[in-house]
Structures are given as C-alpha cells and as structure tokens.
Design a protein around this motif. Structure first.
Motif, PDB file in Angstrom:
ATOM      1  N   TYR A 139      -4.196   8.253   6.842  1.00 17.67           N
ATOM      2  CA  TYR A 139      -5.400   7.244   6.708  1.00 17.67           C
ATOM      3  C   TYR A 139      -6.295   8.640   6.877  1.00 17.67           C
TER       4      TYR A 139
ATOM      5  N   HIS B 112       0.051   7.076  10.971  1.00 14.09           N
ATOM      6  CA  HIS B 112      -0.310   6.149   9.905  1.00 14.09           C
ATOM      7  C   HIS B 112      -1.958   7.254  10.254  1.00 14.09           C
TER       8      HIS B 112
ATOM      9  N   ASN C 166      -8.185   1.498   2.034  1.00 13.11           N
ATOM     10  CA  ASN C 166      -8.821  -0.164   2.510  1.00 13.11           C
ATOM     11  C   ASN C 166      -9.378  -0.367   4.214  1.00 13.11           C
TER      12      ASN C 166
ATOM     13  N   LYS D 283      -0.353  -1.916   4.726  1.00 12.55           N
ATOM     14  CA  LYS D 283       0.442  -3.422   4.133  1.00 12.55           C
ATOM     15  C   LYS D 283       1.408  -3.674   5.131  1.00 12.55           C
ATOM     16  N   ASP D 284       2.354  -2.769   5.886  1.00 14.78           N
ATOM     17  CA  ASP D 284       3.498  -3.108   7.360  1.00 14.78           C
ATOM     18  C   ASP D 284       2.720  -2.288   8.506  1.00 14.78           C
ATOM     19  N   TYR D 285       1.068  -1.680   8.800  1.00 17.68           N
ATOM     20  CA  TYR D 285       1.410  -1.272   9.537  1.00 17.68           C
ATOM     21  C   TYR D 285       0.022  -1.245  10.072  1.00 17.68           C
ATOM     22  N   ASP D 286      -0.259  -1.903  11.060  1.00 18.38           N
ATOM     23  CA  ASP D 286      -1.537  -2.466  12.027  1.00 18.38           C
ATOM     24  C   ASP D 286      -2.276  -1.548  12.070  1.00 18.38           C
TER      25      ASP D 286
ATOM     26  N   GLN E  81      -4.581  -0.812  13.713  1.00 13.69           N
ATOM     27  CA  GLN E  81      -5.537  -1.194  15.031  1.00 13.69           C
ATOM     28  C   GLN E  81      -4.850  -1.422  16.534  1.00 13.69           C
ATOM     29  N   LYS E  82      -3.392  -1.663  16.245  1.00  9.98           N
ATOM     30  CA  LYS E  82      -2.210  -1.898  17.363  1.00  9.98           C
ATOM     31  C   LYS E  82      -2.194  -0.987  18.330  1.00  9.98           C
TER      32      LYS E  82
ATOM     33  N   LYS F 262     -10.420  -1.942   5.812  1.00  6.61           N
ATOM     34  CA  LYS F 262      -9.439  -3.355   6.387  1.00  6.61           C
ATOM     35  C   LYS F 262      -8.245  -3.260   7.362  1.00  6.61           C
ATOM     36  N   ARG F 263      -7.723  -3.085   6.026  1.00  7.57           N
ATOM     37  CA  ARG F 263      -5.890  -3.012   6.484  1.00  7.57           C
ATOM     38  C   ARG F 263      -5.858  -1.522   5.414  1.00  7.57           C
TER      39      ARG F 263
END
Length: 379
Positions: free
Chosen positions: A243, A239, A251, A257-260, A262-263, A253-254
């Motif tokens: 990016y 990811h 985007n 859709k299906d993965y954070d 910032q995890k 900020k997010r």
C-alpha cells in the motif's frame, strides 16, 4: 561580599567520624562494595557529623545518584529541605542512627522514572553493565527566586556498585526471552508507540550497528490481536508495505480485492518506519515490479527456519522521494525482515526487522546482522 559571607557561615568542622552511610536490607555496606540489583530497592541512607552550617537561607539536599561507566547521570533521587528553618530542623532532628528510605512509597523524590524502569532500561546499554550509586549531601545559598549558588558538600560522597546485566544472558522481558549479546554490538534501547498501560501500546527493542543500520525486535501477542500468528503478521506486513509503495495509486477504502488491510492495526511505523509515503520497498512497487500487482503477495516471502524457529523472511532494496506527490524516486538502502514463531510462547510472534529508512546499507550486511541477533536467542 555575599559569597564571602556565605563562606563564613560554613564552619569547616569535618572530623574523622564524618560520613555518609548506606544500608541494604538493613545492613551497612562499605564504600566500593557491589550490591545485587534485586536488593537495591531496599536502600536506605543516613549521615552523621556533617560540616556545621549556621542558619542559612537556601537549600539542603541528601541525594542518591545513579551513574553510568562514564560518570554520566542516569537518574537522581533526593530529599530536599528549603529555607533556613527547614534546614536547621533537618540537621537538628537527624541522629547518627537515622535511616532514610530512598525508593518507592514514602521514599525520595525522583527527577524522572522509577527505579524499576531505570534498571530495566539499563539492560543492553553498554555503559550500564554496572551502575555506580553515589550518595551525597550538600547545601547551596539562595541567590534569587528558586536560584542557588555554588553547592558545598557537607560530607565526602559515598559510592558503591550495582552489576546490572551479563552479556551472555540478557533478559528481554518485552520479548519474553533472553539473548547472548556477546556478538551484538551497540546499545539496546526500548522502543514504544504509546504510553505505558495504554491500550494499543507495544514495547520492543531498538538497536544500531556500525552507526548506520537501525533494527528492532518486537513480539506481538495474539491475546491483543485475536488470531494473530506468523502467517497473519506476514500477510499484514506485505499488504501494508505494498500500500505504501504505491501510495498515490491505491484505493483508500479497499486497496486490495482479496485482503482486508484493516483486519489488524499493527504498529509498523514504530517497528520499522514502514508507514511513510516518502519511502518505499522497491520490490512491492507496481512501477518497479509490475508482476506484484496481480500476484499473491505472500509468495514474495521466503519460508525459513532459523535457530529452530519457523517463519518468513522478506528482503528488498528501498527508495525515497522528496514528498508524497513526487514521482522521482532515488535509491536509499536495503531492507530485511524476519517474522518468526516464538521459541517458547505460542501466543507471541517475533518480528526482527531493519528500518525502511536505513541509508547506504547493503542487503548482505543487513541480513547478516539480523541473523546474528536471531541466532543469539536462547531457548
């Protein structure tokens, strides 16, 4: 005239008994001897019968120098006396049996890192398989403010050797494992993303092959990143890579859709230069690979078992552009990463990765290089 006067101040009274001496664990060692690196911390040095020096304004230095196979300085530790009063007192108060502690508390000053760090950094350095230790004593005349003239040795330096590492069994403490480096060319350097002891600092190893392929080996700990394992590392990598391969289209900020994203905050830029908007992994670019936008990114990995370790592999060519807003990309090189379960420590995840910035390397030679390293891991 001043130089002539300085020479006259030195009475060349060397005798057959003049010598520097070194002691390991309190016992004298001979010129050219070999000493275990584990015992080097106990080093003491002394001297007797140096050339006589009349009162001189300058500096006197008793030093221990660590040298590589090319006689290049690695680190120097020294005891320094400045000015004629200090120098005169130094020689008058010294006795033939006096020993000076070199390393650690109350030891000599150093011009850089500690002995422990110096020895650990030498592991994997081809010119530092054996380190030469040189003990010397010199004086130099003061010629200006903190400026000194030519050094004059008061005794012939003494040297001995310290074997540091064996190519068949090279310890890599930051990976919690050892490797057989016999078939791995080039130096092995430590690489870190911050100061020692700072939260978030990761330390791994960087190598280079054929003067063009940079690659690294890191081990990330689940104690530092709760829940981390090979799958989680792979998910974060793919990811992050996506990016940056689509830097101007995501985007902030997010972006997924299906993965954070910032995890975790994994140091990809130090592991493989991934976080650079001027370079991209082509397979993750939506413009190059349109299917990537709506696919499960984890499906882009190969599941692998290599040298008994299970994990993931990802391979692609790379592109570069002149600046972050440029739309024209040009081919650069090729990229390979292996994300593997650690062979003995379940808390660690191994990351063996080439650099995104490698230029002109082929996919085949890069993959072969990383596999050679992985297969060298001793279990």
């Amino acid at each position: 005239m001043k130089k002539i006067l300085f020479i006259m101040l030195l009475a060349m009274s060397a005798t057959s008994h003049a010598q520097l001496s070194a002691f390991i664990n309190g016992k004298a060692i001979k010129e050219g001897a070999s000493v275990s690196k584990n015992d080097l911390a106990s080093l003491q040095v002394g001297f007797k019968n140096p050339k006589k020096v009349t009162i001189i304004s300058g500096v006197s230095v008793l030093y221990v120098q660590l040298l590589d196979a090319n006689k290049k300085n690695i680190q120097t530790f020294y005891l320094q006396k400045d000015g004629y009063v200090a120098i005169e007192d130094f020689f008058k108060s010294n006795t033939p049996t006096k020993k000076f502690k070199v390393f650690g508390e109350e030891g000599f000053l150093g011009d850089g890192n500690t002995l422990d760090w110096t020895l650990s950094s030498a592991v994997g350095q081809e010119t530092q398989k054996t380190i030469q230790v040189k003990v010397g004593l010199y004086v130099a005349e003061e010629t200006g403010y903190r400026q000194y003239g030519q050094r004059v040795n008061l005794l012939e330096p003494m040297t001995f050797n310290v074997p540091i590492w064996d190519a068949k069994n090279v310890t890599m403490p930051f990976l919690d494992l050892a490797i057989d480096k016999t078939n791995i060319a080039g130096d092995m350097d430590t690489k870190q993303n911050g100061m020692l002891g700072r939260e978030g600092t990761e330390i791994g190893y960087q190598l280079r092959e054929k003067n063009k392929i940079w690659y690294t080996a890191f081990a990330l700990d689940s104690d530092k990143y709760p829940g981390l394992n090979a799958k989680e590392v792979a998910d974060d990598f793919i990811h992050a890579g996506t990016y940056y391969a689509n830097y101007n289209q995501m985007n902030d900020k997010r972006p997924f859709k299906d993965y954070d994203i910032q995890k975790y905050t994994l140091p990809w830029d130090h592991i493989n230069d991934l976080l650079d908007s001027k370079n991209r992994l082509s397979k993750l670019s939506y413009r190059v690979n349109k299917a990537a936008k709506n696919s499960n990114l984890m499906n882009m990995f190969e599941t692998v078992t290599i040298n008994g370790m299970k994990g993931y592999a990802f391979k692609t060519n790379t592109d570069e552009r002149e600046h972050i807003n440029a739309t024209n990309w040009t081919p650069k090189g090729n990229f390979v990463i292996y994300i593997l379960e650690h062979p003995t420590n379940p808390k660690l995840t191994l990351i063996i990765s080439s650099s995104v910035k490698n230029n002109g390397n082929t996919l085949e030679e890069t993959d072969a290089l990383l596999q050679t390293f992985i297969n060298s891991i001793k279990k």
